[in-house]
Design a protein around this motif. Sequence first.
Motif, PDB file in Angstrom:
ATOM      1  N   LYS A  20       0.838  -1.198   0.000  1.00  0.00           N
ATOM      2  CA  LYS A  20       0.000   0.000   0.000  1.00  0.00           C
ATOM      3  C   LYS A  20       0.876   1.251   0.000  1.00  0.00           C
ATOM      4  CE  LYS A  20      -3.516  -2.398   2.734  1.00  0.00           C
ATOM      5  NZ  LYS A  20      -4.336  -2.373   3.969  1.00  0.00           N
ATOM      6  N   SER A  21       0.556   2.162  -0.873  1.00  0.00           N
ATOM      7  CA  SER A  21       1.286   3.428  -0.936  1.00  0.00           C
ATOM      8  C   SER A  21       0.678   4.436   0.025  1.00  0.00           C
ATOM      9  CB  SER A  21       1.270   3.981  -2.361  1.00  0.00           C
ATOM     10  OG  SER A  21       1.864   3.078  -3.264  1.00  0.00           O
ATOM     11  N   ILE A  22       1.485   5.403   0.393  1.00  0.00           N
ATOM     12  CA  ILE A  22       1.029   6.489   1.262  1.00  0.00           C
ATOM     13  C   ILE A  22       0.681   7.686   0.386  1.00  0.00           C
ATOM     14  CG2 ILE A  22       1.646   8.051   3.136  1.00  0.00           C
ATOM     15  CD1 ILE A  22       3.470   5.911   4.226  1.00  0.00           C
ATOM     16  N   LEU A  23      -0.537   8.133   0.487  1.00  0.00           N
ATOM     17  CA  LEU A  23      -0.999   9.243  -0.325  1.00  0.00           C
ATOM     18  C   LEU A  23      -0.694  10.574   0.336  1.00  0.00           C
ATOM     19  CD1 LEU A  23      -4.530   7.902  -1.350  1.00  0.00           C
ATOM     20  CD2 LEU A  23      -2.342   7.495  -2.460  1.00  0.00           C
ATOM     21  N   ARG A  24      -0.767  11.609  -0.464  1.00  0.00           N
ATOM     22  CA  ARG A  24      -0.732  12.965   0.078  1.00  0.00           C
ATOM     23  C   ARG A  24      -2.059  13.254   0.783  1.00  0.00           C
ATOM     24  NH1 ARG A  24       1.182  15.255  -5.786  1.00  0.00           N
ATOM     25  NH2 ARG A  24       3.288  14.341  -5.779  1.00  0.00           N
ATOM     26  N   TYR A  25      -1.973  14.119   1.774  1.00  0.00           N
ATOM     27  CA  TYR A  25      -3.197  14.324   2.559  1.00  0.00           C
ATOM     28  C   TYR A  25      -4.285  14.990   1.728  1.00  0.00           C
ATOM     29  CZ  TYR A  25      -2.722  19.388   3.277  1.00  0.00           C
ATOM     30  OH  TYR A  25      -2.681  20.743   3.103  1.00  0.00           O
ATOM     31  N   THR A  26      -3.921  15.671   0.622  1.00  0.00           N
ATOM     32  CA  THR A  26      -4.929  16.282  -0.241  1.00  0.00           C
ATOM     33  C   THR A  26      -5.593  15.267  -1.167  1.00  0.00           C
ATOM     34  OG1 THR A  26      -3.178  16.843  -1.817  1.00  0.00           O
ATOM     35  CG2 THR A  26      -3.788  18.516  -0.193  1.00  0.00           C
ATOM     36  N   GLU A  27      -5.044  14.048  -1.267  1.00  0.00           N
ATOM     37  CA  GLU A  27      -5.602  13.024  -2.143  1.00  0.00           C
ATOM     38  C   GLU A  27      -6.624  12.131  -1.450  1.00  0.00           C
ATOM     39  OE1 GLU A  27      -1.675  12.452  -5.033  1.00  0.00           O
ATOM     40  OE2 GLU A  27      -2.078  11.043  -3.406  1.00  0.00           O
ATOM     41  N   TYR A  28      -6.812  12.312  -0.174  1.00  0.00           N
ATOM     42  CA  TYR A  28      -7.785  11.499   0.561  1.00  0.00           C
ATOM     43  C   TYR A  28      -9.182  12.086   0.382  1.00  0.00           C
ATOM     44  CZ  TYR A  28      -4.132   8.879   2.967  1.00  0.00           C
ATOM     45  OH  TYR A  28      -3.084   8.055   3.260  1.00  0.00           O
ATOM     46  N   PRO A  29     -10.188  11.246   0.271  1.00  0.00           N
ATOM     47  CA  PRO A  29     -11.565  11.746   0.186  1.00  0.00           C
ATOM     48  C   PRO A  29     -12.048  12.224   1.552  1.00  0.00           C
ATOM     49  CG  PRO A  29     -11.568   9.363   0.207  1.00  0.00           C
ATOM     50  CD  PRO A  29     -10.129   9.776   0.178  1.00  0.00           C
ATOM     51  N   PRO A  30     -13.202  12.857   1.602  1.00  0.00           N
ATOM     52  CA  PRO A  30     -13.711  13.306   2.905  1.00  0.00           C
ATOM     53  C   PRO A  30     -13.958  12.154   3.882  1.00  0.00           C
ATOM     54  CG  PRO A  30     -14.855  14.428   1.121  1.00  0.00           C
ATOM     55  CD  PRO A  30     -14.017  13.374   0.484  1.00  0.00           C
ATOM     56  N   ASP A  31     -14.339  10.978   3.380  1.00  0.00           N
ATOM     57  CA  ASP A  31     -14.548   9.812   4.242  1.00  0.00           C
ATOM     58  C   ASP A  31     -13.341   8.889   4.154  1.00  0.00           C
ATOM     59  OD1 ASP A  31     -15.027   9.259   1.633  1.00  0.00           O
ATOM     60  OD2 ASP A  31     -16.723   7.930   1.985  1.00  0.00           O
ATOM     61  N   ALA A  32     -12.168   9.411   4.495  1.00  0.00           N
ATOM     62  CA  ALA A  32     -10.925   8.655   4.312  1.00  0.00           C
ATOM     63  C   ALA A  32     -10.890   7.401   5.173  1.00  0.00           C
ATOM     64  CB  ALA A  32      -9.730   9.549   4.631  1.00  0.00           C
ATOM     65  N   ASN A  33     -11.468   7.433   6.352  1.00  0.00           N
ATOM     66  CA  ASN A  33     -11.433   6.271   7.233  1.00  0.00           C
ATOM     67  C   ASN A  33     -12.319   5.127   6.722  1.00  0.00           C
ATOM     68  OD1 ASN A  33      -9.671   7.240   9.366  1.00  0.00           O
ATOM     69  ND2 ASN A  33     -11.289   8.711   9.818  1.00  0.00           N
TER      70      ASN A  33
END
Length: 635
Positions: free
Chosen positions: A493-506
Amino acid sequence: MRQFLSLFWLSFLSLVFFSPSAASAADYHEQLVLRPLPQSALLASFNFRSNTTVSEFEKGNFRFFPRSLGQILQHAGTRELHLRFGLGRWDAESWGARPWDGAREGGTGVELWAWLEADTDEEADRKWLTLTNALSGLFCASLNFIDGTRTTRPVMSFQPEGDHATVSNLHLLYGVLPHEVVCTENLTPFLKLLPCKGKVGIATLLDGHKLFDASWQSMAIDIRPVCPADGECVLQIEQTIDMVLDIERSKRPRGNPIPRPPPGHELPCDTSKPYHSHDTCFPADHTANQDWSLSQIFGKPMKGTCPLTDPTVPPVCIHVPDTRSVFVSEGVRENKSASGASRCFEIPPSADFDMVLPRPSESDPAANQTPDSAIVPPETPLLYAERSFTGHGQERGGVQTILRNPSPDAAVEFIYMESLPWFMRIYLHTMEARVVAGAGGSAHARARPDESSSLIQQVFYRPAVDRARGTQLEVRMRVPPAATVFLTYDFEKSILRYTEYPPDANRGFDVAAAVITILDPDHPGPRSDQGSPAAGAGTSSSSSRGSGGGRRFAAYTLRTTTLLCSLPTPDFSMPYNVIIFTSTAIALAFGGVFNILVRRFVAADEGPEAGLAVLVGRLKGRLLRGAGQAVKGKS
């Protein structure tokens, strides 16, 4: 008077040119097929198909073919199009084989694949972008989010259904949105493409409350050129809606939407049990052999038939045994098939149609047998497939697909395709196929395409590029008779930038369903080493599905369920903490510097007196002056 004559001639011409007698019998037809399934389920398949000649289409003369969709195809250079809207999960263990052999089925969300005419890959990408953006506005869907990271170019999995013998520069592109929520906004544009617009015919039964309350539903649009041997080539559009309704839930009235348990004295009990008594009740299978009517299931009866449809095609058919009784409205003619497993109905054009399937009576032979004897037994699918995640932790994981062949004497050869997001980095060397025979024996086979005895016969792998392209994996496999194959591989699994996460990231990220294409053993079709899918279009064999004269090399198609991938989620409060801390530091620094720059410094004796001592002195002076004036007044 002139306006009245204009309206009169317009009505007369519409009756002449658009009457069923004037229309060709093959131009348009629609049909609804109902099939009761086990566990109180009902499969309803709506099919609408219309044709237009290629010459008329190129001239822009649209009759039954929707103009809004035709202009998009012409502008984007699309020769063949397949669009799917899917929701829910097909229960193959209970419901059997999929309708249309899976040809009109899509995975959860939205799927789109098309053959575009272009000279280069760059031109095909530009036309693909134009096509997705136009279809996004037409169907009120998020198809414009199908970018390069969600687009692949399948090599072995898809073959054209239409005839493209005269076109050689075709490019196949495939995109999927597993997170797309299918709703009524997608159904309304679907109905507007029909000639009768859902105002009459079987389309009047399509209600969003019923469709999206189904246990499983799929909407499909297929556009392909068909060239018969003795006629002019036509462009065919086929619209299909398949849904599995729960009879008990569909019969629930809208005034009482919340199910309430019945009183104790009304509970259906199985009195054949030896432990049955007045205070002991074993629940009976009251969901089997349920009675229902068309107006109860869909909320309203069917309003006549579309005047533009082919009169030789019965609009409504039902698959039930010949022993069961079916009651229909007055004036409807019933035609039973020779096998006795289905019957169709001819409906008057302007009459409302309702159908009632009662519970088998005591004299009915179906009532004295097993519960499933009152329905046509569903066909056994050629393959069962399950897919799930393995492993633990937020750094690495694995994917396991269980493929089971129910046939005791025939092997199944198929192509397994996955379109994965770029942040799932596959370790291809960990791919392994393990077979478990029906007798309990086991064997292992590694992913070596050059080994003839391996379960994995051929592999096509296109690695992902970060934030530019997803992973494409196609595996040609073979499952022995009465065996189960476990296909596994590991990924990181790659680590995304925090701006690439959707609003429901969890919640996680949706991973598209895997597409399994089972090859026809009699007509295997072109292999991937024979060139691109476009090159093999002229040699692809006829399909066993009989879908409008199209040519396919697949005997059966199915999708697995989508997956939910959990990625390492950062603490999203930290950016705000940093912003607040930085803003406070900047405010303090700015305030100090601004104070130094603006304040004027002078010597202590030059400036005006200030401070608490000055205020006390002024107050003392005022008190002394007031006391002096009082003394003078007394004297």
